[in-house]
Write an enzyme that holds these catalytic residues in place. Structure first.
Site, short mmCIF file in Angstrom:
data_model
loop_
_atom_site.label_atom_id
_atom_site.label_comp_id
_atom_site.label_asym_id
_atom_site.label_seq_id
_atom_site.Cartn_x
_atom_site.Cartn_y
_atom_site.Cartn_z
N GLN A 82 15.46 5.61 6.04
CA GLN A 82 14.31 4.97 5.42
C GLN A 82 14.29 3.52 5.90
O GLN A 82 15.09 2.70 5.46
CB GLN A 82 14.42 5.09 3.89
N ALA A 99 7.69 6.35 -5.35
CA ALA A 99 8.35 6.88 -4.15
C ALA A 99 7.94 6.10 -2.90
O ALA A 99 7.07 5.21 -2.95
CB ALA A 99 8.04 8.36 -4.00
N HIS A 100 8.53 6.48 -1.79
CA HIS A 100 8.30 5.77 -0.54
C HIS A 100 6.85 5.84 -0.09
O HIS A 100 6.19 6.85 -0.22
CB HIS A 100 9.23 6.23 0.58
N ASN A 101 6.37 4.71 0.42
CA ASN A 101 5.05 4.60 1.05
C ASN A 101 3.89 4.75 0.08
O ASN A 101 2.74 4.88 0.49
CB ASN A 101 4.92 5.60 2.21
N ARG A 113 11.78 2.01 -0.90
CA ARG A 113 11.29 1.45 0.36
C ARG A 113 10.55 2.54 1.16
O ARG A 113 10.78 3.73 0.96
CB ARG A 113 12.43 0.88 1.19
#
Lengths: 338, 338, 338
Positions: free
Chosen positions: C195, C236-238, C215
């Site tokens: 990540q 969560a990511h993004n 991240r």
């Protein structure tokens, strides 16, 4: 860390189409990649992003190689190859030693190749094996064991006697080995049942940020090899999770439930206690599981999102569902008897 | 810590059947117990485990005493007796003093019999009473009070002015006294309402790992005596929880809701704000409570888990439920009028 | 901190009715306020509390001014004025410097007007801007940036490279910048996808206790200006969250979902990954969102709470809903064809 395309292809067992000497220093998405970066293309979608990419190379499978406007590494599973190459290009910095602001009990055993970060605490009898990285502000309780090459990010808490296998990745705020929630009732008053088991975690396990795993009451809570736990999961005492099961964020699993191997449990699922879930079971987001599942397959519960005004009407009707079923049966009977 | 069966029986007001001088050093489950250990048998199930046990003694009630293959302690509530005996055989180690790597403000008051662990912080004006154990890496904010004999595991955070009663057990990652979530809206922009109340926790309370309890906006958030909170619970500002209520993991309770005494709230339940829940209310797992409950009893919401393909069809039909109800009524009317 | 009513009225653009020289030293609720305190009255409800108040002054709107038994500040939005006045009367203590028990890397840049609390860690390359307050036991990872006048309460974790804007308020136990949950599958075995993105947080953002923000995988996770996040939220990511959106406790948002501006998401909502939610969408408590929402408005899912025995019958019938719909149609068809 830079590598030639030839080196990267060899690392993943792939075949280079194009310039084997091309030097790659990192990964990026198809859209943002620059000439020194490698990207990947997995599905048949987003064709245009592939065609337009400025990446120095793209990882893809045979059937898409003609679409690549640049150098390619051809593999069977582009996402897997991407994961392995991304890791190779981004090896974490290796530190060893004990930070001067850490607090390590003299009876703890820290391998010389391991690292303990600033403000971390390692209590009496704990064993930190070779290659372990313990970030800042972690607390490692008494008689814990952290297996080889495991990485604990900042602010992880391992309560006493927790056993972590090799190659673990544990994220900040995770708490492993807290007491299970067990009480006897004495005329309305709750009396604690001491929680005397521990948490035993296998090899190659990931534990997400602020996830909690309680110790067993008498026997242990057990997390199998290769299990992946996302953030904010709650795992109660004496739960057993089978190898290679992946669980998404905000899942809660109540006491003594046994989850099989190769399961996937989506975000927000609740699983009540004392259940057995078979191998290869897949549960969709925010489902509630109140009974054991003996057959592999996909399972769901829940109702659809609607505009509030429409939902309100259906919501209220749910209270009449059993009544409606009976009335429908009555009508059918009368009608079909005529 | 070892005791004779006679001593243990006396501790729980039970009667020994068999060898009173038998020495017991710990508890275990029927299946794993060895001869120096005591186990218990509560229900009529798992007969075989009782019959086959190698335990040195078993705690059970009169009606099961004939099944015991070994010494017995006969009591009315075997689980309760087991809890008390397990505690007696596993008294936590008592420490006192301030660890050299703790950071204690000179204006904080720490009783000489209390302990403050490594890397913990005790801020100005805080009061740590007699017999308190504060684990490693805890943060005790300004003007907090921690009552007698309370135990804070590693990495607990008490924000300023939090009041904890006597005999509390607080698990790692718990945050008590964080700001409530309160805003005024200024043409789309959220403007904080300062959160000026505090959290007041009664005696004999347990707070689980990574549970959060917000301070009140103006008045206080109040947790009654004997309340047991599991892991990952969120309690918003100005919630009041009545004495001896037990709440399982992952429950969220929104602002200003008042929960009665002797309630049990199962895992993952959501309770919206400004509600009143009566005494002796029991709510099953992952239910959503959006209205006050004035009658004691058991309450539930939610839909059953199904194989994904079958569920999908019912899921979609939920959107038509109100329409179905109206159509059913129309048919009934026509039919019955014929 | 005391102010005259005239000063407070000027601060919020309001008009005093009564004694402008009246000195106010704090805020309180209508019921508990004393003569040196100011309260507010917003709705048409709780008339009696206003009529009976002992407050020295009340903030209200023109239409309620006749009900006030005391001095008044008349404004358009009493709750907003109250928020601003409460803040003015309760300015947080300003500290600067580095606590002797903090651990700051020599390559970190700490503005002289900033404060770093006891047992906190600031890693290499981090930048702490002017007016920042970092509480006790925080961990600021490598190359993080904390913008001007931001306040981090005790025990906040920022993983490496996290960017926090100006005027942030981050509560204890929050973890920002943990790895996203991303894996490739290699014949049943999960292989981590590194990540490599970061978390970027705008200005005037609040992050609740024990909330986690992952991240990005390649690109970043982005939290807009003025976003307010309550406790125990998982992002969560993004994920991208638009400006001025407010999210209540225990919400989970899966990877790559984009939330619009000015949305409100109530407690316990689950939102699956890869979705787009428009601006001005409002989602009620514990709803599950599995599809994108392109129209502003209020949305809900879920079923009502009932007494357990009644619920059980409806719960079971849900399994037959599709079947019932088909049977109803059959009856309608037969009936209407006669």
């Amino acid at each position: 860390m830079s590598h030639t395309l030839a080196e990267l292809a060899e690392h993943v067992g792939g075949k280079v189409e194009g310039d084997e000497a091309c030097v790659i220093d990192n990964v990026a998405s198809l859209i943002s990649a620059e000439h020194s970066q490698i990207s990947f293309y997995a599905s048949g979608k987003h064709n245009q992003a592939l065609v337009d990419t400025n990446a120095g190379a793209v990882i893809l499978s045979t059937q898409h190689v003609d679409l690549s406007p640049t150098n390619s590494i051809v593999v069977e599973n582009p996402q897997l190859a991407f994961a392995l190459i991304a890791e190779k290009l981004n090896l974490p910095e290796k530190l060893s030693g004990i930070h001067k602001d850490a607090s390590v009990d003299p009876t703890a055993s820290i391998d010389p190749s391991a690292y303990v970060g600033a403000q971390s605490v390692v209590a009496a009898g704990a064993e930190i094996k070779s290659g372990v990285m313990i970030g800042a502000s972690c607390t490692i309780g008494k008689d814990c064991v952290v297996g080889e090459n495991s990485l604990l990010h900042a602010n992880v808490t391992l309560n006493d006697k927790t056993i972590i296998g090799n190659d673990a990745l544990i994220h900040s705020g995770a708490v492993i080995g807290s007491d299970g929630f067990g009480f006897a009732n004495d005329q309305g008053r709750w009396v604690r049942i001491p929680q005397l088991g521990k948490v035993v975690i296998g090899d190659d396990v990931e534990v997400g940020a602020n996830t909690t795993i309680d110790r067993g009451a008498l026997d242990d809570t057990v997390i199998g090899n290769g299990v992946k736990l996302d953030n904010q999961i709650q795992i109660a005492h004496n739960v057993i999770i089978g190898d290679h099961t992946a669980i998404a964020g905000c899942v809660g699993i109540a006491g003594s439930t046994v989850i099989g191997r190769y399961c996937t449990i989506a975000g927000g699922v609740g699983i009540t206690g004392q259940l057995e879930i078979a191998d290869n079971v897949h549960i969709t987001a925010t489902s509630l599981v109140t009974q054991s599942i003996s057959q592999s397959g996909a399972y769901s519960s829940g109702t659809p999102l609607q505009e509030n005004a429409k939902w309100q009407r259906n919501f209220v009707r749910f209270r009449q569902l059993d009544d409606m079923a009976k009335r429908l049966k009555r009508i059918e009977k009368k009608f079909d008897n005529k």
